[in-house]
Design an enzyme around this catalytic site. Structure first.
Site, PDB file in Angstrom:
ATOM      1  N   CYS A  59       0.813  -1.212   0.000  1.00  0.00           N
ATOM      2  CA  CYS A  59       0.000   0.000   0.000  1.00  0.00           C
ATOM      3  C   CYS A  59       0.853   1.272   0.000  1.00  0.00           C
ATOM      4  O   CYS A  59       2.001   1.275   0.458  1.00  0.00           O
ATOM      5  CB  CYS A  59      -0.894   0.039   1.233  1.00  0.00           C
ATOM      6  N   GLU A 105       0.491   3.808   1.908  1.00  0.00           N
ATOM      7  CA  GLU A 105       0.783   4.228   3.277  1.00  0.00           C
ATOM      8  C   GLU A 105       2.061   3.570   3.790  1.00  0.00           C
ATOM      9  O   GLU A 105       2.925   4.213   4.381  1.00  0.00           O
ATOM     10  CB  GLU A 105      -0.378   3.863   4.206  1.00  0.00           C
ATOM     11  N   CYS A 128      -5.882   0.468   5.203  1.00  0.00           N
ATOM     12  CA  CYS A 128      -6.285  -0.906   5.501  1.00  0.00           C
ATOM     13  C   CYS A 128      -5.756  -1.320   6.873  1.00  0.00           C
ATOM     14  O   CYS A 128      -4.951  -0.626   7.497  1.00  0.00           O
ATOM     15  CB  CYS A 128      -5.788  -1.852   4.410  1.00  0.00           C
TER      16      CYS A 128
HETATM   17 ZN    ZN Z   1      -2.783  -0.674   3.491  1.00  0.00          ZN
END
Ligand code: ZN
Length: 134
Positions: free
Chosen positions: A53, A55, A86
């Site tokens: 991801c 992030e 997430c």
């Molecule tokens: Zn994530």
């Protein structure tokens, strides 16, 4: 640095996301307590479980630069509603900053602001919690 400046950075870096499988590009900008900013994008893989991801890529860039204390995370996605980090990213963010402000926005400008504590009220903590600095 203002939320708008951070969101502009996330929006800009989002265009570099590697998302050929989902088509869901994500841009993130992570503000350190010292005022530095690190960006990240999602990087997908043919073996989908290996995708990372935006992030977590921003966290990795910050940690590689010696930064471990974060004040704010902003995320920009092209979705009808703002997309929260997430669960995996929440745990990774918690490792470094418990008091993190989280601002998520769509390309259309719909914004939502919350905190990591609100998103992740019962984190996993090891018996070594407290030795790290969050
Ligand atoms: Zn994530």
């Amino acid at each position: 640095m203002t939320d708008k400046e951070l969101l502009d950075l996330a929006r800009e870096v989002r265009t570099s996301a590697y998302a050929p499988y989902s088509g869901f590009s994500v841009g993130a900008a992570l503000l350190t307590r010292g005022g530095r900013v690190f960006t990240g994008v999602n990087v997908e893989n043919a073996s989908l479980g290996l995708s990372v991801c935006a992030e977590r890529n921003a966290v990795g860039a910050a940690v590689a630069a010696g930064q471990r204390e974060f004040a704010k995370l902003v995320v920009v996605t092209d979705s009808p509603e703002p997309t929260m980090p997430c669960g995996v990213c929440r745990q990774v963010l918690w490792e470094f900053s418990h008091d993190l402000e989280v601002v998520v926005e769509t390309l259309g400008g719909t914004r939502s602001t919350t905190t990591l504590r609100e998103l992740f009220p019962l984190p996993f903590t090891s018996y070594r919690e407290g030795e790290h600095g969050a």
